[in-house]
Write a protein that holds these residues in place. Structure first.
Motif, mmCIF file in Angstrom:
data_model
loop_
_atom_site.group_PDB
_atom_site.id
_atom_site.type_symbol
_atom_site.label_atom_id
_atom_site.label_comp_id
_atom_site.label_asym_id
_atom_site.label_seq_id
_atom_site.Cartn_x
_atom_site.Cartn_y
_atom_site.Cartn_z
ATOM 1 N N ARG A 176 -13.224 12.835 19.802
ATOM 2 C CA ARG A 176 -12.903 12.654 21.117
ATOM 3 C C ARG A 176 -12.601 14.073 21.697
ATOM 4 N N GLY A 191 -5.901 21.365 24.395
ATOM 5 C CA GLY A 191 -4.971 19.637 24.447
ATOM 6 C C GLY A 191 -4.963 18.826 24.858
ATOM 7 N N PHE A 192 -5.719 19.019 25.831
ATOM 8 C CA PHE A 192 -5.773 17.648 26.552
ATOM 9 C C PHE A 192 -6.875 16.900 25.826
ATOM 10 N N SER A 193 -6.847 15.857 26.248
ATOM 11 C CA SER A 193 -7.647 14.832 25.202
ATOM 12 C C SER A 193 -7.517 13.386 25.967
ATOM 13 N N PRO A 194 -7.776 13.075 26.760
ATOM 14 C CA PRO A 194 -7.498 11.732 27.486
ATOM 15 C C PRO A 194 -8.887 10.953 27.137
ATOM 16 N N ARG A 237 -11.618 16.897 23.162
ATOM 17 C CA ARG A 237 -9.866 18.230 23.679
ATOM 18 C C ARG A 237 -10.233 19.289 24.241
ATOM 19 N N ASP A 286 -11.358 20.715 34.059
ATOM 20 C CA ASP A 286 -11.180 20.516 35.312
ATOM 21 C C ASP A 286 -10.297 21.604 35.595
ATOM 22 N N PRO A 337 -0.329 28.610 29.632
ATOM 23 C CA PRO A 337 -1.789 27.863 29.583
ATOM 24 C C PRO A 337 -1.935 27.038 28.157
ATOM 25 N N LYS A 338 -1.424 27.902 27.680
ATOM 26 C CA LYS A 338 -2.193 27.360 25.881
ATOM 27 C C LYS A 338 -1.218 25.730 26.002
ATOM 28 N N THR A 339 0.588 26.390 26.450
ATOM 29 C CA THR A 339 1.310 25.301 26.324
ATOM 30 C C THR A 339 0.658 24.493 26.771
ATOM 31 N N ILE A 340 0.152 24.237 28.412
ATOM 32 C CA ILE A 340 0.974 23.194 29.046
ATOM 33 C C ILE A 340 -1.223 23.005 29.481
#
Lengths: 466, 401, 955, 214
Positions: free
Chosen positions: D150, D42-45, D152, D119, D36-39
């Motif tokens: 922003r 770091g999501f930052s829309p 993340r 999410d 999960p750390k990789t996937i």
């Protein structure tokens, strides 16, 4: 020929091994016979017809599986309360079939039953193919096949593990272990024969292909020594394995709460049943095969008769098991248990129950008569009936028990759908397709092993032994 | 037959039956040869004795593998279900041996079988696809109906002529010399190259992954199996394209009255009694309420009014630095006018705003608003306290400041 | 608000419940990334609104002129669940299955979304913008003619606002006439009271005062408008500790909920009830009895219980029977004690439907405004209402659905759902109930008030009008209080003195009981359906799939035969028969049911809708109708029952979608069943119970392993079979709370219904007067749950508090757990049963989902969770306040709505909790205790109180 | 006559070795790449409004609850309505182009279309109030929001990650009054502090399935 076979058997003398191979067979001719099947440029027409039929059935299986997975298990007849239907029935049926092979090669090997040598290769192959058919069912019958890998203890972000208490999980391990070990066993026996094919190969391609899988076998005595030891060990391991597999399958039911399933005699009863159906299938397949590929001299009537004896024996065991079940249900005095069995015999599913009794208990008894036992046509008929009966046994055990469990309010009746039927037909197709391919491209008979039972294989001078 | 012949590998004698080869084996053994071997299409009963071979170590290997399986399986089952994630299942103990027997057994058999299978091939040094003996065309019979005995050149006793005579004396076929093939043992360049290439290629995905791990992405995370994880029910503040405003949450209907939290006391709700503002806080002012007021003041008021209420909050300051004309500096709460205001009016100001101050009624509950009023009162008091307000006990410490 | 509403995207015209057909397993997933969700905050968040939390509003809903007072839960401004109003004197927090199901209609894609004008055979969508000015113009002309030719056809309504508009209408349009039609009206009762007292009176039963309750074809607990209150009072009087427990006598032709609860029940042809009552009166008057033991002992008891007895008569019985009952009650001195009378609205001066029809035929009607109702479907067949409508130049139909009538009128006007409307209505006891909207109309729909307001140029808007009529001169605070309560406190009707008039009832030609099994002498009884009522709920898939309490039939109706009738006529269960009344014929399915009076055939109304919608049937979209339309045989002269019925078997078979397998026809099965039922759903007579209170309980077996000692909370449930009347309210509550899907007829036939709580129904004893046993069954959350140990992936595990957790997102669907569950309460998603709602264009339907409960995907197992979402919410809330949840703070959905409070949930570890005390009761027993799985649900035996003289006679 | 070249024999060891190596490598690759750390992290829309937490929560020191008012009483820490922005921006930066979506929303009533960053799957029922009021700091799951231009996703937010804390919460607990303090640091070892808080408030987070899945 029948006559000659019988006379030979009667004339057996002590210390003089009974001839398992008919006709004037020597080492070379055995090789020729077996390899001939593989090396002939074209297989007989019957082979083409057969593989066309079975092949198309296999395709149908594919179609059914796609439909199933894309739409939902609901395309099958499974309902409430019968959450399991033909899926598990067929699974157990095929696993049962899968027992003959390893049993013949392993147990009979340990029991020094030399007559196994002519049939064990084909039987083992059948085991593998049956396991394929069996293994498919648990996989596709789950609601969400795309997460079925959770059945295996793979470390994951959920930090969840499978529940090792579940008989279903035992089942997964048992069947996969069984498949693996059988495959190893089978391949190991195959290596020397592949070497034979390699050395007889006329084209470079064959030489390379067979040669590659023969792993450079050259029949060195040192190799043979370890080979035989390994073979013995595998046989010793496979024997309890065979017994364990169907015991574990039976745990799926025996460990549960469902009346009619929750029985202690299931393991032996299932194993007997498995051997029963397994041998029946071997007979069903070998009789035509030996005719087709001219292996009468290698797979003799004596082999078939011995198998029929085993069928008779196991068939009677199964019959005994039925009786015992009923007795215990009555003697145990548990109203639910008792009802389940009365209901089986006289309830809405009586028809299935009596088919089972007829095919599994009555029919094999014909094998008491040597004439039937040694008549090719009759034995095939019996064998097929036995297979039918064994399918119904699983149907009776699974469906009739589920259809009427504890609360009458939730009683129901199971009806299969066309998808159920086509899927099952498909697995039959798959089984025969694989078997036909096997006959065409691999030695059906364990050449090296057969040679060991030839007279030529034994030193005759006294000083042959020290 | 390869052109360039290598060194002599062995001398090979051919036989037609078991007796012949067995006898030969005994003779060669008695002659004291070690590095010789018999080749036959099937295992010859008793040949190992004739050749004087020792029993194989295979069984011990298998035993070891089997035991490993047992231990591993048992431990793993205990660790996963009983320890790592303690499954509460059917009110049973976390770990019980009976349930773990089947899998333990299966795993034992599996590993043991691997031992037997791979052990056999490894001990036999198989696969060995290339072997000098194969150079000899007659040798093909070895897997059909021929029997061979080969004495290898590496044997201490090996002497080409003597050995050949010995062998020739045992068989009617002519003894054949078998040579190593001329080609080199070493891997050809192209094989090495392609393996290296494959290795390099294998590193690409790793690189990609590393890159992905340490870079932010504006794209939603990769995700394959999504049953149920974005469901069609509307979660809080979700979108519902059906409505023109796109919101799934719907506004209240004018004039309706909620069932829960139903209150009518005007003083509490509006801070007014009739038209006039109340001067009493309609809640019992406790230390708890005061604390509450303090935190809420810090959350909602400090940004503009500043921690002490002098209207010097960070936002106000920033507005000043940005020289926002529109921005009216917030009032100091210690301004006499403000202090003179009744509690109700302050409450009203908080809830509905005044002049340039926005309304906070929708941001905090009635109680919180009153709590802030209470705290503001305290604040005002604190900033305009005289020494008399300080308890005698504490006065001493004042001096020190 | 309508400005905010986009034109509805056309509903996909696939069958609403279509679940078959390939849906690529993973295709539903968009690409291989998470869906990025959008967050759309308000511009200005309304005060007190917390996104992602629920609020509740009191409102009410009206059915045939009687109000049900409701408390509606709204999530982010979306109503998602209907419960009863806890403050209301009658409903007390309970809500009937039908009231609860109303929430589904609000989001039903068929619930009308716009106006439709029919013009020369074609129909055109219209908007209010087009309609209003045109209509205003038209009405101006009508008014110029003093309303000549204007007819308003309305359902009877108790609304004051409507009444006020009606009077105003009379002023504006003196020539106009007001017509009322209701297929299941109370005309007989009113006529009866007029016959007895010379005025229209309404009976207010006071069951808490009754010792002997006699119901003559009166379904006090089922279809009676005050059923909830009656049932609660009844249950209270049945408690074993009651000194003088109530005895219930029922005489009826077909099993009703009341009949199912009876201590003594006599299955009698409908038409035989009058002679029966005459005989009873004669006997009570001291005459000698001829009519056998039942009547004999009943009479004796009535005499013994003077002033503590009540004879109730059902609406189907002719006026004479009602009048007789009034007289007997009066003579026995029951009046004023066990029953009170209150004013009933007198339909005098209201035009009959028949008269209207004749006028229409004559062309005397120019403008017909139909406010609700569906006369084309349910008007007496001989009126040919559809044909009559053709002679009306302008017919407007304001209705929830574009139904049969809408399609026969020139205009269809969409009617606002109750939860979108302002209004008022009165509950049975006269309490004035308020109707406040929970959401602005999702589509531009209007209420009858608004339409009528437009017709008579009312000055006030609906809310103001309601306030003016309901609470004139109330202060804002008082008005807020009324809205908050949902009703006007203390507004119940005052009881009135009723002076008995003298009248005589001629005895009908005596017929021998239960002989007429000959064709042409059979009687056909029309009964409103227990779920669909008169057919108005036919498009409600929840109600369609809720099994009928007695027949356990879903998705359709069938003519109910007694076994001997069926035998005599050669009719078999699950076959099609032809019913013939004079010239009219109807082919219907037949079913055989115990407790049915011989020679009497019952057919439920409300089925066979031809224009109900995608669920209930829609001929235009060739969506087959569900069930059979009894109205085709129902004529004005025989609204309640028709004699001289002929039945002809057709030999065709018809599978009935029943949830309990009816096919237990084989003797072994039967025997086993009867044996088991005694164990599973226990019933004892009160006498036995008093002799030795303890029910034989399986002693705790010893276990093979040492069970873990549970510390802390232990959730558990108790279900009192003595209180349960099988009304299905709990089933609906669960369905709404837990997003339980509907699967459709075909799937139910396959036994794949999904209901988390099912009510098992067993018949025991004689075919004629069977003992009916109801047993609500939820997951029992067994201490050592058989389902848990067999799950290979640990998708179902035990929680520390003893819940049997089912983790949908871990489930791979081996279905092993369901096999191993002895109670068979686990449900498997064989298909994606939510597919239709996940489809494009179903955005409105999705608003119904309870966001706190996962929507189960295809291929996973599901089951009752004890409403774990409610448990967690309450726990978190309490812990936020630094305390533990109190007993009764956590209420499961089924428990909340149960009118008789038969279900109790709570913490077993707390000895003072209600549930713990019930578990300790001597009546308590665990199902299948011999399996030693320790269910957390304890059942309390049902105690029946048969008349000693009749007990052994019943055997 | 040999069909296979002599070097085939030399190959077998190498081949065997590389098959093993490949196996190990692939497994490792999946474990690392699939974590999960990789996937997830770091999501930052891109947001419709480039709202800077660094400025508002950092520089201006606004408390989280100034906007996310519901965090202590409800499951969701709701995104504020436009009105909350307008509290200040009615008068500050009134001309800013970047704020246009906000001003539009204020004028029209239409919402600002924010993108959800953190999410969880819809079958997970996380409750902010249950954590914040028990003393789990915002920073624990959301990271140093006050330094993010922003927003993340900092943490994997995977089930395993949740379980780690539910099994051993002490290191992540703080006095609830500091829940929203981004830069709070315990004077004493975090585990100690946490252990005390657990005692005082009888916190024993459950790892039952129904705690998060319903």
């Amino acid at each position: 020929m029948t006559a000659s076979a019988t006379t030979k058997v009667r004339l057996d003398e002590p210390y003089h091994r009974p001839l398992l191979i008919e006709g004037a067979e020597d080492l070379a001719s055995v090789t020729n016979r077996v390899c001939g099947v593989v090396e002939r440029p074209k297989p007989p027409r019957a082979w083409y017809i057969a593989i066309t039929i079975s092949g198309s059935m296999t395709l149908m299986l594919g179609a059914m599986v796609v439909y199933l997975i894309s739409t939902g298990v609901g395309v099958w007849g499974n309902n409430a309360p019968a959450f399991w239907g033909w899926d598990i029935v067929n699974f157990v049926f095929w696993v049962g079939i899968a027992h003959a092979g390893t049993l013949i090669s392993a147990i009979l090997f340990l029991l020094r039953q030399k007559w196994r040598t002519s049939i064990n290769r084909a039987a083992e192959a059948m085991t593998l193919f049956a396991v394929c058919c069996a293994g498919m069912y648990p996989a596709v019958h789950v609601g969400r096949i795309w997460v079925a890998y959770w059945l295996f203890p793979v470390p994951n972000q959920m930090q969840m593990w499978p529940n090792f208490r579940s008989p279903l999980l035992w089942d997964v391990f048992a069947v996969s272990t069984y498949a693996t070990v059988s495959a190893l066993f089978w391949f190991m026996g195959l290596v020397p024969d592949l070497a034979t094919l390699r050395d007889r190969a006329t084209t470079k391609l064959k030489r390379v292909l067979y040669g590659f899988f023969a792993l450079g076998w050259r029949g060195s005595a040192r190799h043979w020594q370890r080979f035989e030891r390994a073979y013995l060990l595998l046989a010793a391991l496979a024997t309890p394995l065979v017994l364990s597999v169907h015991s574990v399958v039976s745990f799926d039911f025996a460990v549960s709460q469902v009346s009619g399933w929750h029985t202690t005699i299931f393991p032996p009863y299932f194993v007997a049943g498995a051997i029963f159906s397994g041998f029946a299938m071997v007979v069903t397949v070998m009789v035509p095969a030996r005719e087709l590929f001219g292996l009468k001299e290698l797979v003799t009537l004596r082999h078939l008769e011995n198998m029929n004896k085993v069928i008779l024996a196991t068939g009677s065991m199964v019959g005994l098991a039925y009786a015992t079940e009923f007795f215990i249900a009555w003697y145990g005095g548990n109203p639910y248990e008792r009802f389940t069995f009365v209901n089986r015999a006289f309830g809405p599913y009586a028809w299935a129950y009596w088919i089972m009794i007829f095919c599994n208990v009555v029919v094999p008894q014909f094998f008491w008569s040597k004439r039937i036992r040694t008549n090719l046509w009759l034995m095939v008929v019996v064998a097929i009936l036995v297979n039918v009966g064994m399918w119904f046994e699983r149907f009776v055990i699974i469906v009739t028990s589920l259809a009427r469990t504890y609360l009458p309010s939730s009683w129901g009746y199971f009806k299969p759908t066309w998808v159920d039927v086509c899927t099952f037909a498909g697995t039959i197709g798959l089984f025969f397709t694989l078997f036909l391919l096997f006959c065409r491209f691999l030695p059906m008979v364990a050449i090296a092993e057969v040679k060991t039972v030839l007279p030529a294989a034994h030193a005759h001078k006294e000083n042959g032994h020290e | 037959m390869s052109e360039a012949q290598g060194a002599l590998h062995s001398l090979v004698a051919e036989f037609d039956d078991v007796d012949g080869v067995s006898a030969a084996a005994r003779a060669v053994r008695d002659a004291g040869y070690k590095a010789f071997d018999v080749y036959s299409p099937f295992p010859i009963h008793g040949i190992e004795r004739s050749m004087g071979l020792r029993a194989t170590r295979l069984p011990w290997l298998v035993l070891a593998c089997g035991l490993t399986g047992t231990v591993l399986a048992l431990f793993f089952q205990w660790w996963t279900n009983g320890h790592d994630y303690a499954f509460k299942i059917s009110g049973k103990p976390l770990f019980g041996v009976p349930a773990n027997i089947p899998i333990t057994f299966e795993f034992t058999v599996l590993l043991a079988a691997f031992g037997a299978f791979f052990g056999m091939f490894v001990l036999n040094r198989l696969p060995e696809h290339h072997n000098p003996l194969f150079e000899n065309e007659r040798f093909r019979r070895a897997t059909d109906d021929g029997f061979f005995l080969a004495i290898e050149a590496r044997d201490a006793q090996f002497h080409e002529r003597a050995t050949r005579e010995l062998l020739q004396s045992l068989t009617k076929h002519t003894v054949v010399a078998c040579h190593e093939s001329g080609e080199s043992r070493a891997l050809p360049v192209w094989v090495r190259a392609s393996m290296a290439g494959a290795g390099a290629l294998a590193l690409v995905p790793l690189a990609a992954i590393v890159a992905a791990r340490y870079r932010d992405s504006t794209q939603a995370p990769f995700h394959l199996i999504k049953d149920m994880d974005s469901q069609t029910r509307y979660r809080a503040q979700a979108a519902n394209p059906f409505f023109a405003d796109g919101r799934a949450q719907r506004p209240d209907v004018a004039g309706t009255v909620e069932f829960d939290r139903f209150r009518t006391d005007p003083a509490l709700l509006t801070g007014r009694a009739g038209e006039a503002f109340v001067d009493q806080i309609p809640l019992s002012v406790t230390a708890e309420l005061m604390q509450r007021g303090r935190t809420r003041f810090a959350v909602y008021c400090t940004p503009c009014h500043g921690g002490a209420g002098y209207g010097d909050g960070l936002v106000a300051q920033r507005a000043a630095t940005l020289q926002e004309q529109a921005f009216v500096p917030p009032a100091s709460l210690h301004d006499p006018l403000v202090r003179a205001r009744p509690a109700g009016q302050i409450f009203d100001t908080i809830r509905n705003g005044v002049r340039s101050m926005p309304a906070y009624g929708r941001q905090m509950s009635i109680e919180d608003s009153w709590a802030i009023v209470a705290f503001v009162r305290a604040l005002q008091r604190s900033q305009n306290a005289s020494v008399e307000d300080v308890p005698d006990a504490e006065r001493g410490r004042l001096g020190t400041r | 608000m309508s400005s905010l509403i986009r034109e509805p995207s056309d509903v996909s015209r696939r069958r609403f419940l279509q679940v078959m057909g390939a849906s690529m397993a993973l295709a539903s997933a968009s690409g291989c990334h998470w869906e990025t969700e959008e967050i759309l905050p308000f511009q200005r968040r309304p005060e007190g609104r917390v996104p992602g939390t629920t609020r509740r509003f009191a409102t009410s809903i009206e059915c045939s002129g009687v109000a049900a007072s409701l408390l509606v839960t709204s999530y982010d401004g979306r109503p998602i669940k209907i419960e009863g109003n806890p403050l209301h004197p009658l409903d007390r927090g309970a809500a009937s299955a039908r009231s609860q199901a109303a929430i589904l209609d609000l989001y039903d894609p068929d619930h009308s979304r716009g106006l439709v004008q029919a013009f020369e055979g074609a129909s055109y969508p219209r908007s209010w913008k087009e309609f209003d000015p045109w209509f205003a113009g038209h009405m101006a002309q009508v008014r110029a003619r003093k309303g000549a030719g204007l007819r308003i056809l309305s359902e009877p309504s108790s609304s004051l606002a409507l009444a006020s508009l009606r009077t105003r209408l009379a002023e504006l349009h003196p020539q106009a006439r007001w017509v009322e039609w209701e297929p299941c009206a109370r005309t007989n009762e009113i006529a009866g009271s007029k016959l007895a007292f010379g005025r229209a009176l309404r009976v207010q039963p006071r069951i808490e005062q009754v010792n002997t309750l006699v119901c003559l074809d009166a379904d006090l607990f089922g279809l009676h408008p005050a059923a909830l209150a009656n049932a609660r009072a009844f249950a209270a009087r049945r408690r074993p500790e009651e000194a003088q427990p109530l005895r219930l006598w029922v005489v009826e032709s077909s099993l009703s909920l009341t009949g199912a609860a009876a201590d003594q029940r006599l299955a009698l042809r409908d038409e035989q009830i009058l002679p029966f009552l005459l005989a009873l009166e004669a006997r009570l008057a001291g005459g000698k009895a001829a009519d056998g033991l039942f009547l004999e002992s009943l009479a004796d008891e009535l005499l013994a219980q003077r002033g503590a007895a009540l004879i109730a008569v059902g609406p189907r019985q002719p006026a004479a029977v009602h009048a007789l009952a009034h007289r007997i009650n009066a003579n026995l001195g029951n009046t004023g004690k066990t029953l009170l009378y209150s004013e009933e609205s007198d339909p005098a001066g209201v035009m009959e439907l028949g008269e209207l029809a004749r006028e229409m035929e004559a062309g005397a009607v120019e403008t017909l405004v139909v406010l609700g109702g569906n006369p084309v479907y349910d008007a007496p067949c001989e009126l040919e209402f559809r044909r009559a409508l053709r002679h009306v130049p302008l017919a407007l139909h304001l209705s929830h659905y574009r139904d049969e009538t809408s399609r026969a009128c020139t205009w269809h006007l969409p009617r606002a759902h109750a939860l979108e409307s302002w209004g008022d209505c009165a509950s049975w006891d006269g309490t004035r109930c308020l109707q406040q909207p929970l959401i602005d109309p999702i589509f531009p729909r209007r209420t009858p008030l608004e339409l009528l307001g437009a017709i008579c140029e009312a000055k006030l808007g609906a809310p103001e009008l309601v306030r003016a009529c309901v609470a004139p001169g109330a202060s804002d605070e008082q008005w807020k209080k009324i809205l908050h309560d949902g009703f006007v406190e203390g507004s119940a009707a005052r009881p009135v003195e009723a002076a008995l008039a003298s009248f005589s009832v001629p005895a009908p030609a005596p017929r021998a009981l239960a002989k007429e099994l000959r064709n042409g002498e059979l009687e056909l009884v029309f009964a409103p359906d227990r779920n669909l009522y008169d057919g108005r709920s036919a498009n409600n898939s929840w109600l369609q799939e809720t099994p009928d309490a007695i027949t356990k039939m879903t998705w359709g109706n069938a003519a109910i035969f007694a076994a001997e009738t069926a035998a005599a006529l050669g009719v078999e269960d699950s076959t099609l028969v032809k019913l013939k009344l004079g010239t009219r014929e109807l082919e219907v399915a037949a079913t055989v049911l115990p407790g049915q009076a011989p020679g009497s055939i019952t057919l439920h109304l409300g089925h066979g809708r031809s224009a109900a919608g995608l669920v209930g049937g829609l001929e235009q979209e060739n969506i087959e109708t569900v069930g059979f339309d009894a109205y085709r045989l129902r004529s004005s002269d025989a609204l309640d029952r028709a004699l001289s019925l002929e039945v002809m078997p057709t030999g065709k078979s018809r599978q009935l979608a029943r949830t309990t397998d009816p096919a237990v026809t084989d003797s072994i099965g039967r025997k086993q069943m009867e044996g088991l039922v005694e164990e599973l759903a226990r019933v004892r007579t009160l006498a036995d119970f008093r002799k030795e209170p303890g029910s034989e309980r399986e002693s705790e077996h010893e276990s093979l392993w040492n069970k873990p000692v549970a510390e802390g909370v232990r959730w558990g449930m108790a279900i009192d079979l003595n209180s349960c009347i099988g009304c299905n309210a709990c089933a609906l509550a669960c369905q709404a709370e837990n997003n339980v899907p509907v699967v459709g007829r075909e799937q139910v036939i396959r036994g794949r219904e999904m209901s988390w709580i099912r009510i098992d129904r067993y018949f025991t004893g004689p075919e004629r007067s069977p003992r009916v046993r109801f047993q609500p069954l939820t997951c029992q959350h067994c201490e050592s749950a058989p389902c848990e140990e067999v799950c290979p992936v640990a998708a179902t595990m035990h929680s520390a508090e003893g819940l049997n957790d089912m983790v949908y997102n871990r489930c791979i669907g081996t279905r092993y757990c369901a096999n191993n569950c002895p109670f068979k309460v686990r449900r498997f998603n064989y298909f994606n049963y939510h597919k239709a709602i996940e489809a494009e264009g179903a955005e409105v339907q999705r608003m119904l989902y309870n966001p706190e409960v996962t929507i189960r995907h295809r291929g996973v197992m599901e089951k009752c969770t004890f409403c774990v979402q409610r448990i967690q919410a309450a726990k978190i809330h309490a812990k936020n306040e630094g305390r533990a949840p109190a007993d009764g703070e956590i209420v499961t959905a089924c428990q909340q709505t149960c009118p008789t409070q038969a279900i109790v949930f709570g913490d077993l570890a707390d000895p003072k909790s209600r549930v713990a005390r019930l578990h300790a009761e001597s009546r308590g027993y665990a199902m299948l205790a011999e399996l030693n799985i320790g269910p957390r649900t304890t059942y309390l035996e049902k105690l029946v109180n048969p008349h000693p003289a009749l007990e052994e006679h019943d055997g | 006559m040999n069909v296979f070249p002599r070097w085939m024999n030399a190959l077998r060891v190498l081949a065997g070795a590389s098959v093993l190596a490949a196996g190990v490598y692939v497994v490792a690759l999946f474990a690392y790449g699939g974590s999960p750390k990789t996937i997830n992290a770091g999501f930052s829309p891109e947001q419709p409004v480039p709202f800077s937490h660094a400025l508002h929560a950092g520089e201006l020191g606004l408390d989280c609850r100034y906007c996310h008012t519901t965090v202590e009483i409800a499951a969701r820490a709701a995104i504020p309505p436009t009105e909350t922005c307008m509290n200040c921006h009615l008068r500050i930066r009134t001309q800013s182009e970047l704020l246009k979506p906000v001003f539009d929303s204020w004028a029209s009533g239409e919402p600002v279309h924010w993108k959800r960053v953190h999410d969880l799957p819809d079958y997970v029922y996380f409750d902010h109030s249950a954590h914040v009021t028990r003393g789990v700091g915002c920073v624990t799951c959301h990271g140093r929001i006050d330094t993010m231009e922003r927003v993340r996703q900092e943490q994997p937010l995977s089930m395993g990650w949740c379980l780690d804390c539910h099994r051993n919460p002490a290191p992540n607990l703080r006095p609830p009054e500091f829940a929203t303090a981004m830069d709070w640091q315990p004077e004493r070892p975090a585990a100690e502090v946490g252990a005390e808080i657990m005692q005082q408030r009888h916190l024993k987070p459950s790892t039952d399935c129904s705690t998060c899945h319903r």
